[in-house]
Design an enzyme around this catalytic site. Structure first.
Site, PDB file in Angstrom:
ATOM      1  N   HIS A 167      25.796  40.647  25.020  1.00  0.00           N
ATOM      2  CA  HIS A 167      26.029  40.751  26.459  1.00  0.00           C
ATOM      3  C   HIS A 167      26.060  39.326  27.004  1.00  0.00           C
ATOM      4  O   HIS A 167      25.445  38.412  26.427  1.00  0.00           O
ATOM      5  CB  HIS A 167      24.907  41.540  27.132  1.00  0.00           C
ATOM      6  CG  HIS A 167      24.857  42.975  26.692  1.00  0.00           C
ATOM      7  ND1 HIS A 167      23.740  43.556  26.163  1.00  0.00           N
ATOM      8  CD2 HIS A 167      25.810  43.928  26.700  1.00  0.00           C
ATOM      9  CE1 HIS A 167      23.993  44.819  25.876  1.00  0.00           C
ATOM     10  NE2 HIS A 167      25.253  45.074  26.182  1.00  0.00           N
ATOM     11  N   ASP A 182      22.678  38.057  27.233  1.00  0.00           N
ATOM     12  CA  ASP A 182      22.027  37.815  25.938  1.00  0.00           C
ATOM     13  C   ASP A 182      22.333  36.377  25.514  1.00  0.00           C
ATOM     14  O   ASP A 182      21.486  35.678  24.960  1.00  0.00           O
ATOM     15  CB  ASP A 182      22.596  38.723  24.830  1.00  0.00           C
ATOM     16  CG  ASP A 182      22.241  40.190  24.985  1.00  0.00           C
ATOM     17  OD1 ASP A 182      21.141  40.482  25.456  1.00  0.00           O
ATOM     18  OD2 ASP A 182      23.084  41.032  24.609  1.00  0.00           O
TER      19      ASP A 182
HETATM   20  C1  GLO Z   1      25.885  52.429  25.748  1.00  0.00           C
HETATM   21  C2  GLO Z   1      26.866  51.527  25.161  1.00  0.00           C
HETATM   22  C3  GLO Z   1      26.366  50.103  25.064  1.00  0.00           C
HETATM   23  C4  GLO Z   1      27.520  49.143  24.942  1.00  0.00           C
HETATM   24  C5  GLO Z   1      27.071  47.706  24.959  1.00  0.00           C
HETATM   25  C6  GLO Z   1      28.253  46.756  24.962  1.00  0.00           C
HETATM   26  O1  GLO Z   1      25.989  53.616  25.724  1.00  0.00           O
HETATM   27  O2  GLO Z   1      27.283  52.003  23.925  1.00  0.00           O
HETATM   28  O3  GLO Z   1      25.480  49.967  23.986  1.00  0.00           O
HETATM   29  O4  GLO Z   1      28.222  49.382  23.769  1.00  0.00           O
HETATM   30  O5  GLO Z   1      26.284  47.489  26.078  1.00  0.00           O
HETATM   31  O6  GLO Z   1      28.764  46.648  26.224  1.00  0.00           O
END
Ligand code: GLO
Ligand code: MG
Length: 345
Positions: free
Chosen positions: A49, A52
């Site tokens: 993210h 992150d």
């Molecule tokens: C939640 C999502 C989440 C996304 C991640 C990337 O249901 O799957 O994990 O994949 O935040 O944006």
């Protein structure tokens, strides 16, 4: 000769076990420890993210973001890791309760776009041209609270603004039908691909299929992948598993339905997925019951089962599959696949 696969995972896939009914049950693992741990498990790339990668990026200047992201890129490279993608986390902060791009408050919509531009900067500084949009809160709890037609237009305007901001950025939309919202505006891969084609540069808008999200939409993950593959739009996957229509479980790949997992591997394998640089990413979470000493096991298991299923896909007797299909002997085909998965042939 079939290609080999490269694997990716996110830091959120090593987590503390909090759920809506109880607090954390495992201590936080420091970011650097997570990165070293996933590399040791055979992962070559990570998904991050925006925050992150650069914590509290909304308080930093573009120059500060650039230097923090560049330093991170170097430290990951020292571990042997690249960054597959970054994603704007437009669901955690209190300002995003009503969504970002589709929020009813225009100042929130503007802030969401600014945050996304910073995420695009982060992507570029980390050495990737791929940004994922999981449109977590772009939907409603009360359908009458937003105009659905206007919301789709707002999403399109936001995507076009992202494409205009950086001429090289590619956007992969990760659809999910619900959770955290009751109903989301882009629930399936068909919606993601369609809005991409309506954008100012369809060649830079693709999709990411998450197995669990497809299952939550009542769809087959392999067919969702196939739909995107046929359009050249499958730019990443979030492999995991899901035991029916429940909360988003993010189980280890193959844990709930091995045959469905096999069908996903088969469709990826047959389409040459990975040969154009696409990563196999797992969006999996350890069960809340997991002891700290086992908290990486789901990452090892998912990769191991994926590779075992690649072997199964490659060793499937395709000539017999073809002749059973031609004879319309689907009972026989069913048996062949089950026996193959059970190692009975
Ligand atoms: C939640 C999502 C989440 C996304 C991640 C990337 O249901 O799957 O994990 O994949 O935040 O944006
Ligand atoms: Mg996901």
């Amino acid at each position: 000769m079939a290609g080999s696969y490269r694997f990716s995972v996110g830091p959120w896939n090593i987590h503390e076990g909090a759920d809506p009914f109880g607090p954390t049950v495992r201590a936080s693992v420091p970011f650097a420890t997570k990165m070293a741990a996933v590399r040791a498990l055979g992962y070559e790339s990570v998904m991050l993210h925006d925050d992150d990668a650069v914590p509290e990026l909304e308080r930093l200047s573009p120059q500060q973001i650039a230097s923090e992201a560049a330093a991170l890129k170097d430290s990951l490279a020292n571990l042997g890791l690249t960054v597959e993608l970054s994603a704007p986390r437009l669901w955690e902060g209190g300002q995003w309760v009503d969504g970002g791009y589709t929020a009813n408050d225009p100042t929130v919509r503007a802030a969401a776009l600014e945050r996304t531009k910073r995420c695009i900067d982060v992507c570029r500084h980390l050495g990737t041209d791929l940004m994922v949009l999981w449109l977590a809160r772009e939907g409603t709890y009360v359908r009458e609270s937003k105009s659905a037609v206007r919301s789709v237009e707002l999403l399109l305007e936001a995507i076009n603004a992202m494409l205009a901001y950086d001429p090289d950025i590619r956007i992969a939309i990760e659809p999910k039908p619900n959770e955290p919202m009751d109903i989301a505006y882009l629930p399936t891969i068909g919606h993601a691909v369609a809005i991409g084609y309506r954008s100012a540069d369809p060649s830079r808008v693709g999709a990411l299929v998450e197995s669990a999200h497809a299952i939550l939409a009542g769809l087959d993950p392999a067919d969702e992948m196939a739909f995107a593959l046929s359009a050249g739009k499958l730019w990443s996957v979030h492999l995991n598993d899901q035991n029916g229509l429940k909360y988003d479980q993010d189980k280890s790949f193959g844990a709930a339905n091995l045959r469905t997992a096999f069908d996903q591997v088969l469709v990826l394998e047959d389409a040459g997925y990975g040969s154009r640089g696409e990563m196999v990413a797992f969006d999996v979470k350890a069960m809340r019951t997991t002891r700290p000493e086992h908290q990486l096991q789901h990452l090892a298991n998912s990769r191991e089962i994926f590779l075992a299923l690649v072997d199964k896909a490659r060793s499937l007797d395709r000539a017999t599959v073809a002749s059973l299909a031609a004879a319309r002997d689907y009972e026989g085909l069913d048996r062949l696949v089950l026996r193959h998965l059970l190692g009975l042939d």
